[in-house]
Design a protein around this motif. Structure first.
Motif, PDB file in Angstrom:
ATOM      1  N   ALA A  91     -31.951  37.813  -6.476  1.00 43.21           N
ATOM      2  CA  ALA A  91     -31.750  37.442  -5.067  1.00 43.21           C
ATOM      3  C   ALA A  91     -32.675  36.291  -4.674  1.00 43.21           C
ATOM      4  O   ALA A  91     -32.255  35.364  -3.963  1.00 43.21           O
ATOM      5  N   LEU A  92     -33.926  36.332  -5.143  1.00 40.27           N
ATOM      6  CA  LEU A  92     -34.865  35.253  -4.854  1.00 40.27           C
ATOM      7  C   LEU A  92     -34.406  33.944  -5.484  1.00 40.27           C
ATOM      8  O   LEU A  92     -34.445  32.885  -4.848  1.00 40.27           O
ATOM      9  N   GLU A  93     -33.948  34.010  -6.732  1.00 41.03           N
ATOM     10  CA  GLU A  93     -33.441  32.807  -7.399  1.00 41.03           C
ATOM     11  C   GLU A  93     -32.244  32.238  -6.654  1.00 41.03           C
ATOM     12  O   GLU A  93     -32.117  31.018  -6.500  1.00 41.03           O
ATOM     13  N   ASN A  94     -31.354  33.097  -6.186  1.00 41.70           N
ATOM     14  CA  ASN A  94     -30.178  32.634  -5.436  1.00 41.70           C
ATOM     15  C   ASN A  94     -30.583  31.951  -4.131  1.00 41.70           C
ATOM     16  O   ASN A  94     -30.030  30.907  -3.777  1.00 41.70           O
ATOM     17  N   ARG A  95     -31.538  32.541  -3.422  1.00 41.62           N
ATOM     18  CA  ARG A  95     -32.007  31.916  -2.179  1.00 41.62           C
ATOM     19  C   ARG A  95     -32.647  30.570  -2.444  1.00 41.62           C
ATOM     20  O   ARG A  95     -32.408  29.595  -1.727  1.00 41.62           O
ATOM     21  N   LEU A  96     -33.467  30.505  -3.497  1.00 41.10           N
ATOM     22  CA  LEU A  96     -34.125  29.242  -3.820  1.00 41.10           C
ATOM     23  C   LEU A  96     -33.131  28.175  -4.250  1.00 41.10           C
ATOM     24  O   LEU A  96     -33.255  27.011  -3.862  1.00 41.10           O
ATOM     25  N   SER A  97     -32.142  28.552  -5.025  1.00 37.19           N
ATOM     26  CA  SER A  97     -31.167  27.556  -5.470  1.00 37.19           C
ATOM     27  C   SER A  97     -30.306  27.080  -4.306  1.00 37.19           C
ATOM     28  O   SER A  97     -29.959  25.897  -4.237  1.00 37.19           O
ATOM     29  N   SER A  98     -29.962  27.976  -3.370  1.00 38.12           N
ATOM     30  CA  SER A  98     -29.166  27.528  -2.215  1.00 38.12           C
ATOM     31  C   SER A  98     -29.987  26.602  -1.329  1.00 38.12           C
ATOM     32  O   SER A  98     -29.472  25.601  -0.815  1.00 38.12           O
ATOM     33  N   ARG A  99     -31.261  26.904  -1.151  1.00 35.65           N
ATOM     34  CA  ARG A  99     -32.118  26.010  -0.366  1.00 35.65           C
ATOM     35  C   ARG A  99     -32.280  24.668  -1.070  1.00 35.65           C
ATOM     36  O   ARG A  99     -32.283  23.613  -0.427  1.00 35.65           O
TER      37      ARG A  99
END
Length: 121
Positions: A91-99
């Motif tokens: 979930a953290l990786e997904n948030r970082l990649s979307s940002r």
């Protein structure tokens, strides 16, 4: 129901309670020492109180020491399973990649606007 975390989970709770027990025992032992000192320095006889406080202090220190020994002998096992940690990491990786993709898109827009301004100017 949410699980309590921080200072009140498993091993940490045992360590905290063992330390509190040791502090209570130390305070009772200090009270016993003060009662014994009053007995030797003054006219009052506080021997009975000194013995009672010393007994209470000894019991609490022994109990706290046993609790700490048991807590320290147990291996540390985090409450979170590996699967839950992997899900959090994903979930953290997904948030970082979307940002990151949002920032890249915005920089591209700004570069395009600057290129348009240079062409016009």
């Amino acid at each position: 129901m949410a699980q309590l975390r921080g200072a009140w989970d498993g091993r940490r709770r045992a360590v905290t309670l063992g330390m509190i027990s040791n502090v209570i025992g130390a305070l009772a032992a200090a009270g016993a020492a003060i009662a014994a000192w009053f007995t030797t320095m003054g006219q009052t006889d506080l021997t009975q109180w000194a013995l009672i406080l010393a007994g209470i202090g000894g019991v609490f220190v022994a109990k706290g020491t046993v609790i700490l020994a048991i807590a320290e002998s147990r291996p540390y096992a985090p409450q979170d399973g590996v699967l839950e940690l992997q899900q959090r990491l994903t979930a953290l990786e997904n948030r970082l990649s979307s940002r990151n993709s949002g920032l890249v898109e915005r920089f591209e827009q700004l570069e395009a606007e600057m290129a348009n301004l240079r062409v016009r100017g």
